[in-house]
Design an enzyme around this catalytic site. Structure first.
Site, PDB file in Angstrom:
ATOM      1  N   LYS A 158       0.854  -1.197   0.000  1.00 25.96           N
ATOM      2  CA  LYS A 158       0.000   0.000   0.000  1.00 25.96           C
ATOM      3  C   LYS A 158       0.886   1.242   0.000  1.00 25.96           C
ATOM      4  O   LYS A 158       1.903   1.277   0.692  1.00 25.96           O
ATOM      5  CB  LYS A 158      -0.899  -0.024   1.241  1.00 25.96           C
ATOM      6  N   SER A 191      -9.957   2.090   2.528  1.00 22.44           N
ATOM      7  CA  SER A 191      -9.024   2.824   1.700  1.00 22.44           C
ATOM      8  C   SER A 191      -8.000   1.946   0.985  1.00 22.44           C
ATOM      9  O   SER A 191      -7.400   2.379   0.003  1.00 22.44           O
ATOM     10  CB  SER A 191      -8.265   3.847   2.547  1.00 22.44           C
ATOM     11  N   SER A 230     -10.429  -0.098   6.765  1.00 22.60           N
ATOM     12  CA  SER A 230      -9.766  -0.055   5.457  1.00 22.60           C
ATOM     13  C   SER A 230      -9.089  -1.337   4.996  1.00 22.60           C
ATOM     14  O   SER A 230      -8.636  -1.402   3.854  1.00 22.60           O
ATOM     15  CB  SER A 230      -8.725   1.059   5.444  1.00 22.60           C
TER      16      SER A 230
HETATM   17  N1  GLN Z   1     -13.487   4.603   5.664  1.00 24.67           N
HETATM   18  C1  GLN Z   1     -12.956   5.080   6.898  1.00 24.67           C
HETATM   19  C2  GLN Z   1     -12.561   6.528   6.777  1.00 24.67           C
HETATM   20  O1  GLN Z   1     -12.744   7.060   5.741  1.00 24.67           O
HETATM   21  C3  GLN Z   1     -11.822   4.237   7.354  1.00 24.67           C
HETATM   22  C4  GLN Z   1     -10.596   4.439   6.559  1.00 24.67           C
HETATM   23  C5  GLN Z   1      -9.446   3.633   7.070  1.00 24.67           C
HETATM   24  O2  GLN Z   1      -9.627   2.637   7.771  1.00 24.67           O
HETATM   25  N2  GLN Z   1      -8.257   4.076   6.748  1.00 24.67           N
HETATM   26  O3  GLN Z   1     -12.077   7.130   7.680  1.00 24.67           O
END
Ligand code: GLN
Length: 491
Positions: free
Chosen positions: A78, A158, A182
């Site tokens: 990532k 994400s 995410s």
């Molecule tokens: N979707 C969540 C957010 O937008 C979690 C994102 C994540 O876990 N990095 O904050």
């Protein structure tokens, strides 16, 4: 020879050991797959040359009988993990030319164990999002499509690039980070396995920070066993991250296939939310039945503060983000847009460098931390967080070993379909996953079935602190019953 990209990580490891193929052949097969799959936009940087060099080095070590546990295994990383000498952007324009002079601890551990880096994977900008649509590199396309449709779907976020790359067989596994879901939500959207370990299990050093009290790194793979193999290499104490925990890393793989007889599985009634699609409800019940058939006992449990988790998360996470992102000021690293004076330079840099979702979070975070609002929002959210944690603790104190829930409230949705007018529509994706981050617990997403349109759906197992092993044992039972899920190749 079978297509080397169809192997699981464990099978590839076996084939390398038996000298059925070389690490270079395995890596080349994956490089070819990556190049053919550019339509998915999963990789934001391909590092084929480095990958071949790493694979050759692995072959030499394997020949000398010195290969580590991941010798010659091609992985995707990532783009939130700093990789020494390799551009790392968090998929933000503000870091578009950033080449870190250091390596994150988690990736360093993977390379130490012999893994091969294929490249850097797309994600939502600074990991803020649930669909990978906020990336400065554009959206990732889910390798899955609805039956009879060629509409492009999101892979979740994400860590959308990680999930898509693993699901499309572009790599044998990938790293992700999980602040509110995410890892687990994209794993569910793409029919693969994803683990968010207990807070403190993996070092956060060298990972671009979003919300430091929630962020945790974890693996993606196509099987529970492969996920367990990767976590063992990623986890461990690191003096450079004071929140990383000094306790031995178990052999997670040994937990795969262990009996779950007598385990008590909590089914939280508060997760039966209004408007939940019948097929999610059915999948959840089915998952419980599978665990029961393998000897577990199902008990209804209550996590009464669940309904406050999402609003509290969307105060705590932006608050921490606004503080963490203050460092992108155009002075120390990353992009700089000049101005008449230093203030204007800051303003220009940050206005141009950050995308709209990141700007929104910084503004919300700054607001909830400002004098006069701090007590009303941030402090209250922290108190709610304690109550959420206590709900889980009470559950575990009553002998519950793990909790079973759906991973997401729906299957993958279309690109551009959600959150355009109302960001809350997107935030609702995290309804089943944020509680786990708020409480610092481990969570595993396992594919468990398909929806009416042929898209994969996942279940989530939530464990006691540092009981990733229990989750791997339970997850494998679901995997055995549900089978594996592979998208039809169209790219
Ligand atoms: N979707 C969540 C957010 O937008 C979690 C994102 C994540 O876990 N990095 O904050």
């Amino acid at each position: 020879m079978t297509d080397l990209t169809s192997l699981s990580l464990a099978e590839a490891r076996q084939g390398l050991k038996a000298k059925a193929f070389t690490a270079l052949e395995l890596t080349d097969a994956h490089i070819f797959a990556v190049e053919k799959a550019r339509a998915l936009n999963a990789f934001v940087l391909e590092t084929a040359e480095e990958a071949r060099m790493m694979a050759q080095a692995a072959d030499l070590r394997i020949a000398r009988g010195e290969g580590g546990p991941l010798a010659g295994i091609p992985l995707g990383i990532k783009d939130l993990f700093a990789t020494k000498g390799v551009r790392t952007t968090a998929c933000s324009r503000i870091l578009e030319n950033f080449v870190p002079p250091y390596e994150s601890t988690v990736t360093a551990r993977l390379w130490h164990d012999g893994a091969v880096m294929l490249g850097k994977l797309n994600n939502d900008e600074f990991a803020m999002g649930s669909s990978n649509e906020t990336s400065a590199f554009g959206p990732v396309v889910n390798p899955w499509r609805r039956e009879g449709s060629d509409a492009k779907l999101v892979p979740g976020g994400s860590s959308g690039g990680s999930a898509a790359a693993v699901a499309a067989h572009l790599c044998l596994g990938a790293t992700g980070t999980d602040t509110g879901g995410s890892i687990r939500q994209p794993a569910a959207f793409t029919g693969i396995v994803g683990m968010k370990p207990t807070y403190g299990r993996c070092s956060r050093w060298g990972i671009v920070a979003f919300a430091s009290s929630l962020d945790q790194a974890g693996p993606f793979a196509r099987t529970v066993r492969d996920t367990a193999i990767l976590l063992r290499s990623m986890a461990g104490h690191d003096a450079k991250d004071t929140t990383s925990v000094d306790r031995p890393v178990p052999d997670y793989e040994a937990a795969v296939g262990q009996s779950i007889k007598g385990m008590k599985i909590g089914i939280p009634k508060e997760y039966r939310i209004d408007g939940m699609p019948a097929e999610i409800e059915r999948l959840w019940r089915q998952g419980g039945e599978w665990l029961k058939a393998a000897g577990a006992e199902l008990v209804e449990v209550s996590l009464p503060h669940t309904k406050y988790a999402l609003p509290a998360y969307y105060i705590v996470a932006p608050a921490e983000a606004s503080s963490n992102l203050a460092r992108y000021d155009g002075v120390r690293y990353g992009a700089r847009v000049p101005g008449r004076d230093i203030i204007e330079m800051y303003e220009n840099t940050r206005a141009r460098g950050f995308g709209p979702e990141v700007r929104r979070r910084i503004m919300i975070g700054t607001y909830v931390l400002s004098a006069g609002y701090y007590d009303a929002y941030y402090l209250r959210a922290q108190k709610v967080r304690t109550l959420i944690k206590r709900d889980f603790e009470e559950c575990f104190a009553r002998g519950v070993n793990a909790i079973l829930t759906p991973a997401t409230p729906s299957a993958a949705f279309g690109i551009g379909e959600k959150g355009g007018a109302d960001p809350i529509e997107m935030y609702l994706n995290d309804i089943f996953t944020v509680t786990v981050n708020m409480a610092g617990l481990p969570g595993l997403a396992v594919p468990a079935g398909k929806d009416g349109q042929g898209l994969p759906l996942g279940l989530q197992l939530i464990g006691r602190p540092f009981d990733e092993e229990g989750l791997f044992s339970l997850g494998e039972v679901i995997e055995q019953a549900a089978g594996r899920f592979t998208p039809a190749q169209w790219w």
